[in-house]
Design an enzyme around this catalytic site. Structure first.
Site, PDB file in Angstrom:
ATOM      1  N   TYR A  50       3.662   1.775 -13.723  1.00  0.00           N
ATOM      2  CA  TYR A  50       5.078   1.314 -13.777  1.00  0.00           C
ATOM      3  C   TYR A  50       4.777  -0.460 -14.684  1.00  0.00           C
ATOM      4  O   TYR A  50       5.491  -1.158 -14.428  1.00  0.00           O
ATOM      5  CB  TYR A  50       5.785   1.025 -12.334  1.00  0.00           C
ATOM      6  N   LYS A  90      -5.158  11.581  -8.390  1.00  0.00           N
ATOM      7  CA  LYS A  90      -5.342  13.070  -9.423  1.00  0.00           C
ATOM      8  C   LYS A  90      -6.526  13.008 -10.254  1.00  0.00           C
ATOM      9  O   LYS A  90      -6.324  13.094 -11.367  1.00  0.00           O
ATOM     10  CB  LYS A  90      -3.868  13.190  -9.932  1.00  0.00           C
ATOM     11  N   ASP A 150       9.466   9.186  -0.767  1.00  0.00           N
ATOM     12  CA  ASP A 150      10.716   9.808  -0.664  1.00  0.00           C
ATOM     13  C   ASP A 150      10.719  11.138   0.260  1.00  0.00           C
ATOM     14  O   ASP A 150      11.572  11.533   0.796  1.00  0.00           O
ATOM     15  CB  ASP A 150      11.237   9.890  -2.102  1.00  0.00           C
ATOM     16  N   ASP A 153       5.251   6.378  -4.567  1.00  0.00           N
ATOM     17  CA  ASP A 153       7.082   6.442  -4.899  1.00  0.00           C
ATOM     18  C   ASP A 153       7.629   7.878  -4.468  1.00  0.00           C
ATOM     19  O   ASP A 153       8.211   7.950  -3.654  1.00  0.00           O
ATOM     20  CB  ASP A 153       7.291   5.962  -6.429  1.00  0.00           C
ATOM     21  N   ASP A 186      -1.040  16.403  -5.272  1.00  0.00           N
ATOM     22  CA  ASP A 186      -0.257  17.543  -5.124  1.00  0.00           C
ATOM     23  C   ASP A 186      -0.656  18.094  -3.680  1.00  0.00           C
ATOM     24  O   ASP A 186       0.098  18.681  -2.751  1.00  0.00           O
ATOM     25  CB  ASP A 186      -0.574  18.639  -6.161  1.00  0.00           C
TER      26      ASP A 186
HETATM   27 MG    MG Z   1      11.730   5.763  -4.837  1.00  0.00          MG
END
Ligand code: MG
Ligand code: NAI
Length: 357
Positions: free
Chosen positions: A138, A188, A249, A245, A221
């Site tokens: 980000y 990863k 969720d 992030d 994963d």
């Molecule tokens: Mg989020």
């Protein structure tokens, strides 16, 4: 005793409905413990303000925030305003300029709340996510060229720095030391051979200074699958901005409702005020109806008290939250019929009340 100076940004939609509940819980808890009071500055910074005045916050907004001990934030977003305008107009500038490099997200199922996991209980789902909050995917580094043509190219570069990884790893190990002394680091690095491998190396280096904490590395994963199939095997989890992030969720979903997921954006150096918020957005479909779940904001308020050093008050708020989750009343998203205010009043009443169990 001087009061804590709290900047309050309810924002848009249900942010305006849930933030007052969080504040009431904080006030009540500090009253019960006899600690310093809070002095609030209400700020109407929001997408509503953007539509009215052309910006989400005033130009001296960050300077004004900097004078506070902490920030309690609701949510920003209106259907008539593009999502990136809301995010880049308020929340991201605060996170970046205040260097709030830790995004802390507890993922825990509360008694009385139904997790979509068949075996999802307080015992099996109890994780603490630590998301790197200032760099990684980000960072906003990249560009597009030949825009609109069939030769169009877009590049987005993830920026991982040794300093950035080291400080988030160190913070995660510290938190792991206070809990089950297990840290899961998620990357990863089989496919992403530069940034993710740097992350792994730096985390392993930091691990040497925390010999009592067991470090395990997972690929992202596999970590996602593990959260569903073996959640009890995860305790403190540290990951980069994007991976955490997404995983958090999933975590919020495992908790049973977005209306329960809380987060803290922390500057552990304490040079700047940290920001506490529910993970959810402004929920325009239910805004104005008084039915939003205030529990995520109450949980965020408990994290704020903890950060301010008010551990007893924080524990009171959390215990009240747990009790109301267990015994009701509950809002519709978690299977009840109560309003935001009814749930809020029940939590505030329970804060500091004698436990009659
Ligand atoms: Mg989020
Ligand atoms: P959302 O989190 O607002 O809503 C997603 C779903 O969860 C909806 O069905 C909503 O009704 C439900 N929900 C969320 N919080 C709830 C609560 N406390 N009680 C009961 N139900 C709840 O996400 P959505 O719909 O994607 O975004 C709406 C707006 O919020 C957009 O403008 C978006 O940009 C903004 N947003 C802002 C965030 C922030 O300020 N940190 C974070 C996420 C979204």
């Amino acid at each position: 005793m001087t009061a804590y100076k709290i900047a309050v940004i309810p924002g848009d939609g249900i942010g305006k409905e849930v933030v007052p509940v969080g504040l009431d819980a904080v006030r009540r808890a500090l009253e019960v413990t006899g600690s310093r009071r809070i002095e609030t500055t209400e700020l109407d910074w929001s997408c509503e303000r953007y539509l009215r005045e052309g910006s989400l916050m005033p130009t001296d907004g960050l300077t004004r925030l900097a004078e506070h001990d902490a920030i309690l934030f609701g949510a920003v977003g209106l259907p008539r305003v593009a999502d990136h305008v809301g995010l880049w107009g308020l929340l991201l500038p605060i996170r970046q300029s205040f260097d709030l490099y830790v995004n802390l997200r507890p993922v825990r199922v509360l008694d009385g709340i139904l997790s979509p996991l068949r075996h999802g209980t307080r015992e099996t789902v109890d994780m603490l996510f630590i998301r790197e909050n200032t760099e990684g995917e980000y960072s906003g580094v990249g560009g597009r060229f030949h825009q609109g043509s069939s030769d169009e190219v877009a590049l987005q570069t993830a920026v991982y720095t040794r300093r950035g990884v080291e400080r988030i790893a160190r913070y995660a190990f510290e938190r792991a030391k206070e809990r089950r002394k297990q840290l899961a680091s998620v990357t990863k690095s089989n496919a992403i051979q530069y940034t993710a491998v740097l992350w792994d190396e730096v985390v392993r280096d930091v691990a040497k200074t925390f010999p009592d904490v067991e470090l395990t590395s997972y690929l992202v994963d596999a970590a996602a699958a593990r959260m569903v199939t073996e959640p009890a095997s995860l305790d403190v989890v540290v990951a980069s901005n994007l991976y955490a992030d997404i995983l958090t969720d999933l975590g919020a979903a495992l908790q049973g409702s977005l209306g329960l997921a809380a987060s803290a954006n922390l500057d552990p150096s304490r040079r700047h005020p940290s920001l506490f918020e529910p993970v959810h957005g402004s929920a325009p479909q239910i805004a104005g109806r008084g039915i939003a779940n205030p529990m995520a904001t109450v949980w965020a308020a408990a994290l704020m008290l903890e950060h301010l050093g008010e551990r007893d008050a924080s524990a009171l708020v959390l215990r009240a939250l747990e009790r109301v989750a267990r015994e009701g009343p509950r809002t519709a998203d978690v299977g009840g019929r109560a309003s935001t205010r009814e749930v809020g009043a029940a939590i505030v009443e329970t804060v500091g009340a004698e436990d009659k169990d």
